[in-house]
Design a protein around this motif. Structure first.
Motif, PDB file in Angstrom:
ATOM      1  N   LEU A  32      46.718 -26.117 -25.183  1.00 47.11           N
ATOM      2  CA  LEU A  32      45.905 -25.422 -24.194  1.00 47.11           C
ATOM      3  C   LEU A  32      45.817 -23.936 -24.515  1.00 47.11           C
ATOM      4  O   LEU A  32      44.806 -23.284 -24.235  1.00 47.11           O
ATOM      5  N   LEU A  33      46.870 -23.390 -25.149  1.00 46.33           N
ATOM      6  CA  LEU A  33      46.843 -21.988 -25.534  1.00 46.33           C
ATOM      7  C   LEU A  33      45.675 -21.689 -26.461  1.00 46.33           C
ATOM      8  O   LEU A  33      45.006 -20.673 -26.340  1.00 46.33           O
TER       9      LEU A  33
ATOM     10  N   ILE B 140      38.277 -16.436 -25.158  1.00 47.45           N
ATOM     11  CA  ILE B 140      38.241 -14.975 -25.246  1.00 47.45           C
ATOM     12  C   ILE B 140      37.020 -14.497 -26.004  1.00 47.45           C
ATOM     13  O   ILE B 140      36.377 -13.522 -25.638  1.00 47.45           O
ATOM     14  N   ILE B 141      36.689 -15.208 -27.079  1.00 44.31           N
ATOM     15  CA  ILE B 141      35.655 -14.723 -27.989  1.00 44.31           C
ATOM     16  C   ILE B 141      34.291 -14.639 -27.317  1.00 44.31           C
ATOM     17  O   ILE B 141      33.576 -13.663 -27.445  1.00 44.31           O
ATOM     18  N   GLY B 142      33.947 -15.684 -26.559  1.00 34.93           N
ATOM     19  CA  GLY B 142      32.665 -15.662 -25.875  1.00 34.93           C
ATOM     20  C   GLY B 142      32.588 -14.550 -24.853  1.00 34.93           C
ATOM     21  O   GLY B 142      31.577 -13.872 -24.717  1.00 34.93           O
ATOM     22  N   VAL B 143      33.705 -14.314 -24.146  1.00 34.37           N
ATOM     23  CA  VAL B 143      33.729 -13.252 -23.160  1.00 34.37           C
ATOM     24  C   VAL B 143      33.618 -11.898 -23.826  1.00 34.37           C
ATOM     25  O   VAL B 143      32.888 -11.019 -23.388  1.00 34.37           O
ATOM     26  N   LEU B 144      34.355 -11.717 -24.934  1.00 33.67           N
ATOM     27  CA  LEU B 144      34.325 -10.440 -25.629  1.00 33.67           C
ATOM     28  C   LEU B 144      32.938 -10.107 -26.151  1.00 33.67           C
ATOM     29  O   LEU B 144      32.497  -8.971 -26.091  1.00 33.67           O
ATOM     30  N   ALA B 145      32.268 -11.103 -26.676  1.00 34.79           N
ATOM     31  CA  ALA B 145      30.924 -10.867 -27.208  1.00 34.79           C
ATOM     32  C   ALA B 145      30.014 -10.325 -26.123  1.00 34.79           C
ATOM     33  O   ALA B 145      29.140  -9.506 -26.365  1.00 34.79           O
ATOM     34  N   ALA B 146      30.236 -10.792 -24.896  1.00 40.07           N
ATOM     35  CA  ALA B 146      29.418 -10.338 -23.784  1.00 40.07           C
ATOM     36  C   ALA B 146      29.797  -8.940 -23.336  1.00 40.07           C
ATOM     37  O   ALA B 146      29.024  -8.262 -22.677  1.00 40.07           O
TER      38      ALA B 146
ATOM     39  N   LYS C 246      48.318 -10.485 -17.461  1.00 37.88           N
ATOM     40  CA  LYS C 246      47.315 -10.312 -16.404  1.00 37.88           C
ATOM     41  C   LYS C 246      46.011  -9.752 -16.950  1.00 37.88           C
ATOM     42  O   LYS C 246      44.915 -10.196 -16.568  1.00 37.88           O
ATOM     43  N   ALA C 247      46.113  -8.780 -17.876  1.00 35.43           N
ATOM     44  CA  ALA C 247      44.908  -8.166 -18.445  1.00 35.43           C
ATOM     45  C   ALA C 247      44.058  -9.204 -19.161  1.00 35.43           C
ATOM     46  O   ALA C 247      42.824  -9.221 -19.038  1.00 35.43           O
ATOM     47  N   ILE C 248      44.704 -10.071 -19.919  1.00 37.10           N
ATOM     48  CA  ILE C 248      43.956 -11.106 -20.638  1.00 37.10           C
ATOM     49  C   ILE C 248      43.436 -12.165 -19.675  1.00 37.10           C
ATOM     50  O   ILE C 248      42.322 -12.677 -19.821  1.00 37.10           O
ATOM     51  N   LYS C 249      44.233 -12.482 -18.649  1.00 35.76           N
ATOM     52  CA  LYS C 249      43.782 -13.459 -17.653  1.00 35.76           C
ATOM     53  C   LYS C 249      42.556 -12.941 -16.904  1.00 35.76           C
ATOM     54  O   LYS C 249      41.616 -13.697 -16.618  1.00 35.76           O
ATOM     55  N   ASP C 250      42.557 -11.648 -16.561  1.00 35.99           N
ATOM     56  CA  ASP C 250      41.411 -11.064 -15.860  1.00 35.99           C
ATOM     57  C   ASP C 250      40.137 -11.180 -16.686  1.00 35.99           C
ATOM     58  O   ASP C 250      39.037 -11.308 -16.140  1.00 35.99           O
TER      59      ASP C 250
ATOM     60  N   LYS D 137      40.087 -15.534 -17.473  1.00 36.16           N
ATOM     61  CA  LYS D 137      40.372 -16.461 -16.364  1.00 36.16           C
ATOM     62  C   LYS D 137      41.401 -17.512 -16.749  1.00 36.16           C
ATOM     63  O   LYS D 137      41.537 -18.533 -16.086  1.00 36.16           O
ATOM     64  N   GLN D 138      42.126 -17.269 -17.832  1.00 31.12           N
ATOM     65  CA  GLN D 138      43.185 -18.173 -18.271  1.00 31.12           C
ATOM     66  C   GLN D 138      44.460 -17.359 -18.503  1.00 31.12           C
ATOM     67  O   GLN D 138      44.407 -16.162 -18.788  1.00 31.12           O
ATOM     68  N   GLU D 139      45.605 -18.029 -18.402  1.00 27.01           N
ATOM     69  CA  GLU D 139      46.882 -17.326 -18.463  1.00 27.01           C
ATOM     70  C   GLU D 139      47.682 -17.688 -19.707  1.00 27.01           C
ATOM     71  O   GLU D 139      47.875 -18.867 -20.015  1.00 27.01           O
ATOM     72  N   MET D 140      48.180 -16.656 -20.405  1.00 26.19           N
ATOM     73  CA  MET D 140      49.017 -16.857 -21.576  1.00 26.19           C
ATOM     74  C   MET D 140      50.432 -17.236 -21.161  1.00 26.19           C
ATOM     75  O   MET D 140      50.896 -16.867 -20.081  1.00 26.19           O
ATOM     76  N   ASP D 141      51.120 -17.948 -22.035  1.00 24.95           N
ATOM     77  CA  ASP D 141      52.504 -18.314 -21.815  1.00 24.95           C
ATOM     78  C   ASP D 141      53.394 -17.092 -22.052  1.00 24.95           C
ATOM     79  O   ASP D 141      53.301 -16.448 -23.097  1.00 24.95           O
ATOM     80  N   LYS D 142      54.256 -16.772 -21.096  1.00 28.57           N
ATOM     81  CA  LYS D 142      55.074 -15.564 -21.204  1.00 28.57           C
ATOM     82  C   LYS D 142      56.043 -15.638 -22.381  1.00 28.57           C
ATOM     83  O   LYS D 142      56.355 -14.626 -23.013  1.00 28.57           O
TER      84      LYS D 142
END
Length: 332
Positions: free
Chosen positions: A5-6, A13-19, A272-276, A279-284
Motif C-alpha cells: 500500500l505504501l 504523489i506524482i499526479g498531485v505534484l504535477a498539478a 502530515k505534510a505528505i498526507k495533506d 490524502k494518504q498516510e506514510m508508515d512512521k
C-alpha cells in the motif's frame, strides 16, 4: 500499513505534484505585499522545508510585509525550470540539477545546505545480484539522467574500475533507464529493472519489500559528504533583495535545529505534510528508518560539490569542463 500500500500511496504523489507545479505568478502578493515563492519536494530529505512551513519560520524570518507561497515539484528538472523562469524564487533541490544548470549559464546560487546522505543502491530479489560482478549486463534505474543519485552510482562504478561495469551510455554493459521512484517496486516485481540508485524514503520502502542493499550510503561515491539537498535561490532574488535571502537562510537553520531537537515531532510533521498533499498516510516506522540514513545540516562542503561536478563531466553528463566558482553564495 501493508508495504504494497505504501507504493500505491507514493504513486499518487506524482499526479498531485504535477498539478501543483504549473501556473504563472507575479512578485506582487496580496495588499501590495512582496511575494516569495518557495519550492520543494515532499520527500524525507526535504524535511527542513516542511518544518519551516509548518512552524511559520519563513514568515517569521521575512516579516509581515512578505507573503509566502509554496510549490511542490516531482523532480529537479521541473524545479530548476520554474526557478529559472521566475515562477519560484528559492527552495530545496538536489545538487545535480543545480550544477548542471549553473554550468549552462543559469543565474542561480546555492545559499545553504539541507541534508546529506540517503542515497542507496538496491537490487530486486529476483535479479540474482549478490556482488558487483553480478551487476554486469543488468538494468539500473535512477530518477533522472545525470541526477544526483545517478552521478553518485556511476562514479562509484567508475572508481571500482571493473571491466564492463559501467553504463552503456559510456561503453559499459549496464542499461540505464529513468523513472519515478514511486514505480520502482512494480518494476522490480515485473523484472523491468534489476537495480535502483534511489533516495529516501524510497530506499527503505524497497528494502522493506524485499530488495537487497548492494551499495550503502556509506559506500556510494560522496555518500556521507555530498549535500543531498541544497537551498538555492535565483540570482535575481539575491541581487534585488539580500535581506530576503538572509531570512530564508535563517529560517532554514531554525528548521534544522528543530529537526535535531525534536525527531519524533519532525516525523509527525513530515507524515502530515505528505498526507495533506496526497490524502494518504506514510508508515512512521518507514519515516524513522529513512531519516536515520540522513544528516540534516546547513553546512556546504564546496570542494565536495566541485568534485561531484567534475564527476558529472567525467561521466559525460556535462559537455565542457565545469567551473563552479561563485555557485555557493558566501555568507557575510
Amino acid at each position: 500499513m501493508k508495504k504494497w500500500l505504501l507504493m500505491t500511496i507514493f504513486v499518487l504523489i506524482i499526479g498531485v505534484l504535477a498539478a501543483c507545479g504549473g501556473g504563472n505568478e507575479t512578485s506582487s502578493g496580496k495588499e501590495g505585499k512582496e511575494k516569495v515563492v518557495i519550492g520543494y519536494f515532499p520527500n524525507i530529505d526535504h524535511a527542513p522545508a516542511m518544518i519551516a512551513r509548518e512552524k511559520g519560520y519563513y514568515e517569521e524570518a521575512l516579516g509581515e510585509n512578505v507573503e509566502i507561497e509554496y510549490r511542490t515539484f516531482p523532480d529537479g528538472g521541473t524545479f530548476m525550470t520554474a526557478l529559472k523562469s521566475g515562477e519560484i524564487d528559492a527552495g530545496l533541490v538536489g545538487p545535480g540539477p543545480v550544477l548542471n544548470n549553473y554550468s549552462n549559464g543559469a543565474n542561480v546560487k546555492i545559499i545553504g545546505g539541507a541534508s546529506t546522505g540517503g542515497t542507496v543502491v538496491v537490487a530486486s530479489e529476483q535479479s540474482g545480484i549478490e556482488n558487483l560482478e553480478d551487476m554486469k549486463g543488468k538494468t539500473f534505474i535512477t530518477p533522472g539522467i545525470g541526477c544526483t543519485h545517478d552521478v553518485q552510482f556511476e562514479t562509484f562504478l567508475m572508481e571500482k574500475d571493473l571491466d564492463d561495469l559501467a553504463s552503456a551510455r559510456i561503453g559499459g554493459s549496464l542499461k540505464h533507464v529513468t523513472g519515478n521512484p514511486a514505480t520502482y517496486q512494480g518494476m522490480f516485481e515485473t523484472g523491468q529493472v534489476d537495480l535502483a540508485a534511489v533516495p529516501e524514503p524510497w530506499a527503505t520502502i524497497l528494502i522493506e519489500n524485499g530488495a537487497n542493499v548492494v551499495v550503502s550510503t556509506e559506500e556510494i561515491a560522496y555518500g556521507e559528504n555530498l549535500p543531498n539537498v541544497v537551498l538555492v535561490a535565483s540570482g535575481n532574488l539575491i541581487e534585488e533583495n539580500k535581506e530576503t535571502v538572509q531570512g530564508l537562510v535563517k529560517a532554514q537553520q531554525k528548521a534544522i535545529d528543530f529537526i535535531h531537537n525534536n525527531q519524533e515531532e519532525t516525523q509527525d510533521i513530515v507524515i502530515k505534510a505528505i498526507k495533506d498533499l496526497t490524502k494518504q498516510e506514510m508508515d512512521k516506522e518507514i519515516v524513522a528508518k529513512a531519516m536515520d540514513r540522513m544528516t540534516y545540516t546547513t553546512e556546504i562542503d564546496e570542494e565536495v560539490l566541485k568534485e561531484f561536478g567534475q564527476s558529472s563531466f567525467d561521466l559525460e553528463f556535462l559537455k565542457e569542463t565545469p567551473n563552479f566558482d561563485g555557485l555557493v553564495l558566501k555568507s557575510n
